[in-house]
Design a protein around this motif. Structure first.
Motif, PDB file in Angstrom:
ATOM      1  N   PHE A 192     113.660  44.069  13.433  1.00  0.00           N
ATOM      2  CA  PHE A 192     114.749  43.690  13.343  1.00  0.00           C
ATOM      3  C   PHE A 192     115.046  42.562  14.750  1.00  0.00           C
ATOM      4  O   PHE A 192     115.644  41.532  14.434  1.00  0.00           O
ATOM      5  CB  PHE A 192     115.634  44.955  13.846  1.00  0.00           C
ATOM      6  CG  PHE A 192     117.221  44.597  13.681  1.00  0.00           C
ATOM      7  CD1 PHE A 192     117.818  45.354  12.493  1.00  0.00           C
ATOM      8  CD2 PHE A 192     117.801  44.072  14.800  1.00  0.00           C
ATOM      9  CE1 PHE A 192     119.341  45.291  12.652  1.00  0.00           C
ATOM     10  CE2 PHE A 192     119.264  43.803  14.568  1.00  0.00           C
ATOM     11  CZ  PHE A 192     120.001  44.564  13.485  1.00  0.00           C
ATOM     12  N   ALA A 193     114.359  42.716  15.707  1.00  0.00           N
ATOM     13  CA  ALA A 193     114.579  42.025  16.901  1.00  0.00           C
ATOM     14  C   ALA A 193     113.976  40.546  16.422  1.00  0.00           C
ATOM     15  O   ALA A 193     114.609  39.633  16.642  1.00  0.00           O
ATOM     16  CB  ALA A 193     113.837  42.278  18.232  1.00  0.00           C
ATOM     17  N   LEU A 194     112.934  40.472  15.896  1.00  0.00           N
ATOM     18  CA  LEU A 194     112.257  39.130  15.325  1.00  0.00           C
ATOM     19  C   LEU A 194     113.083  38.442  14.225  1.00  0.00           C
ATOM     20  O   LEU A 194     113.186  37.305  14.487  1.00  0.00           O
ATOM     21  CB  LEU A 194     110.905  39.288  14.943  1.00  0.00           C
ATOM     22  CG  LEU A 194     109.727  39.783  15.882  1.00  0.00           C
ATOM     23  CD1 LEU A 194     108.319  40.173  15.142  1.00  0.00           C
ATOM     24  CD2 LEU A 194     109.485  38.492  16.882  1.00  0.00           C
ATOM     25  N   GLU A 195     113.771  39.237  13.590  1.00  0.00           N
ATOM     26  CA  GLU A 195     114.767  38.356  12.614  1.00  0.00           C
ATOM     27  C   GLU A 195     115.777  37.970  13.332  1.00  0.00           C
ATOM     28  O   GLU A 195     116.262  36.945  13.110  1.00  0.00           O
ATOM     29  CB  GLU A 195     114.979  39.191  11.465  1.00  0.00           C
ATOM     30  CG  GLU A 195     115.858  38.731  10.489  1.00  0.00           C
ATOM     31  CD  GLU A 195     115.204  37.629   9.734  1.00  0.00           C
ATOM     32  OE1 GLU A 195     116.076  36.696   9.381  1.00  0.00           O
ATOM     33  OE2 GLU A 195     114.074  37.638   9.562  1.00  0.00           O
ATOM     34  N   ALA A 196     116.260  38.599  14.324  1.00  0.00           N
ATOM     35  CA  ALA A 196     117.520  38.433  15.089  1.00  0.00           C
ATOM     36  C   ALA A 196     117.133  37.139  16.011  1.00  0.00           C
ATOM     37  O   ALA A 196     117.771  36.149  16.135  1.00  0.00           O
ATOM     38  CB  ALA A 196     117.860  39.333  16.014  1.00  0.00           C
ATOM     39  N   VAL A 197     115.719  36.882  16.359  1.00  0.00           N
ATOM     40  CA  VAL A 197     115.361  35.815  17.204  1.00  0.00           C
ATOM     41  C   VAL A 197     115.500  34.669  16.165  1.00  0.00           C
ATOM     42  O   VAL A 197     115.677  33.416  16.792  1.00  0.00           O
ATOM     43  CB  VAL A 197     113.819  36.023  17.730  1.00  0.00           C
ATOM     44  CG1 VAL A 197     113.196  34.770  18.160  1.00  0.00           C
ATOM     45  CG2 VAL A 197     113.809  37.165  18.801  1.00  0.00           C
ATOM     46  N   ARG A 198     114.724  34.499  14.948  1.00  0.00           N
ATOM     47  CA  ARG A 198     114.662  33.525  14.201  1.00  0.00           C
ATOM     48  C   ARG A 198     116.207  33.230  13.895  1.00  0.00           C
ATOM     49  O   ARG A 198     116.390  31.884  13.623  1.00  0.00           O
ATOM     50  CB  ARG A 198     114.064  33.907  12.768  1.00  0.00           C
ATOM     51  CG  ARG A 198     112.500  34.239  12.862  1.00  0.00           C
ATOM     52  CD  ARG A 198     112.091  34.298  11.649  1.00  0.00           C
ATOM     53  NE  ARG A 198     112.014  35.549  11.276  1.00  0.00           N
ATOM     54  CZ  ARG A 198     111.238  36.662  11.307  1.00  0.00           C
ATOM     55  NH1 ARG A 198     110.067  36.372  12.114  1.00  0.00           N
ATOM     56  NH2 ARG A 198     111.521  37.957  10.866  1.00  0.00           N
TER      57      ARG A 198
END
Length: 348
Positions: A192-198
């Protein structure tokens, strides 16, 4: 009063919450029996002493029983699911206060069948629980559903007096830093965090850096680092505060929680907070909660970029968390302990 704390997961937020319970009740003698989960043990043991937990489930139940016979605690305070089992089976006639720090049947990484089994286990053990010391309204509600007496114990952060938001703004040197924090596990949902980063990267102006304060397995750490997220590893409390204080916004992405210590600590430092909308955060500022990475990212970018939004966001969280104080925690803990020992006396 002598309290025997039992903690199989003496790490991350559970450990922080436990140590704040201990700090809030210096009039109580605290003994901690805990397992080493591969993370640094506390820097000091002021106000309590530690006993190493035995290896193996049966050995741990036996150890709790033997410690009760040797130490004669007034009560046991069990923390998290496994410790809750050890304590309530091994307690003998010693009353048990139980803080799940998120019930096991809330775990989203388990099958429905496994979660049903955990529900039945908790419901069965509720009969051997004097009080569930819930760390959130959500946890108190679930305690009632399994038939247990409960009282809500507000978590408090470990940073005490925070720093002003103006200091945070000045420390960024024109670069917006976005922080995540905790043990890199399915609960904290690094995907979830990585998608938010993108999404934040695509929506922002390019002057954004990301860091994860905490650690996990080598594979989980590499996954974040490959996406450009700096992973700090485990840090002492003072260094955690320093890292957070450099950030423009704290983003909390956990899929399930009891009540997140990281959110409290970010708020103590005056940070604006954007979080995933989960039941544990019931009552928190809805305008800064999102159901998915896209929404969380959009709110984070708006919070960073709008002139007055960071301060307004930090203020809203501070207001929502105004009841999470040391005094309120101490009073609630002593009430729970008194209720547990009073109930044990009545039953005896």
């Amino acid at each position: 009063m002598r309290v025997l704390h039992v903690a199989e997961c003496f790490a991350a937020g559970v450990r922080t919450a436990m140590l704040e319970y201990i700090a809030s009740t210096p009039m109580v003698e605290h003994i901690v029996v805990a397992a080493d989960r591969g993370e640094p043990m506390p820097e000091s043991c002021d106000g309590y002493r530690v006993i190493a937990m035995a290896d193996g489930h049966l050995a741990r139940i036996r150890q709790v029983r033997e410690l009760c016979q040797a130490l004669h605690p007034t009560l046991i305070h069990a923390h998290s699911s496994f410790a809750g089992v050890y304590a309530r089976i091994g307690c003998g006639d010693v009353p048990v206060v139980y803080t799940p720090h998120c019930f096991g049947f809330e775990r989203g990484d388990l099958s429905i069948a496994a979660r049903r089994v955990l529900w039945m286990v908790e419901r069965s053990l509720a009969r051997r629980t004097a009080v569930i010391a819930a760390c959130s309204r959500r946890e108190a509600h679930l305690a009632q559903r399994i038939g247990a007496s409960s009282i809500c114990i507000p978590n408090v952060g470990r940073f005490g007096e925070g720093i002003s938001h103006d200091v945070i703004e000045e420390s960024r040197n024109g670069v917006s830093e976005v922080a995540f924090m905790g043990r890199i596990t399915p609960q904290k949902d690094p995907g979830f965090a990585l998608e938010a980063v993108r999404r934040i990267t695509s929506l922002g102006d390019g002057r954004v850096r990301f860091e994860w304060i905490g650690d996990g397995t080598a594979a989980d750490r590499a996954r974040l680092e490959d996406a450009g997220v700096r992973v700090t590893g485990w840090l002492p409390a003072q260094e955690v505060a320093a890292e957070l204080s450099k950030c423009a916004v704290y983003v909390h992405t956990a899929a399930w929680e009891g009540f997140p210590m990281a959110v409290l600590e970010a708020s103590q430092l005056g940070l604006p907070i954007v979080a995933r909308a989960i039941p544990a955060l019931d009552g928190m500022p809805e305008e800064f909660l999102g159901d998915d990475p896209e929404t969380v990212a959009a709110i984070a970018v708006q919070t960073i970029s709008a002139p007055h939004t960071p301060g307004a966001c930090a203020t809203r969280w501070d207001e929502a968390l105004s009841g999470n104080t040391r005094d309120n925690q101490r009073d609630a803990l002593l009430t729970a302990y008194s209720q547990a020992t009073g109930r044990a006396t009545q039953e005896g």
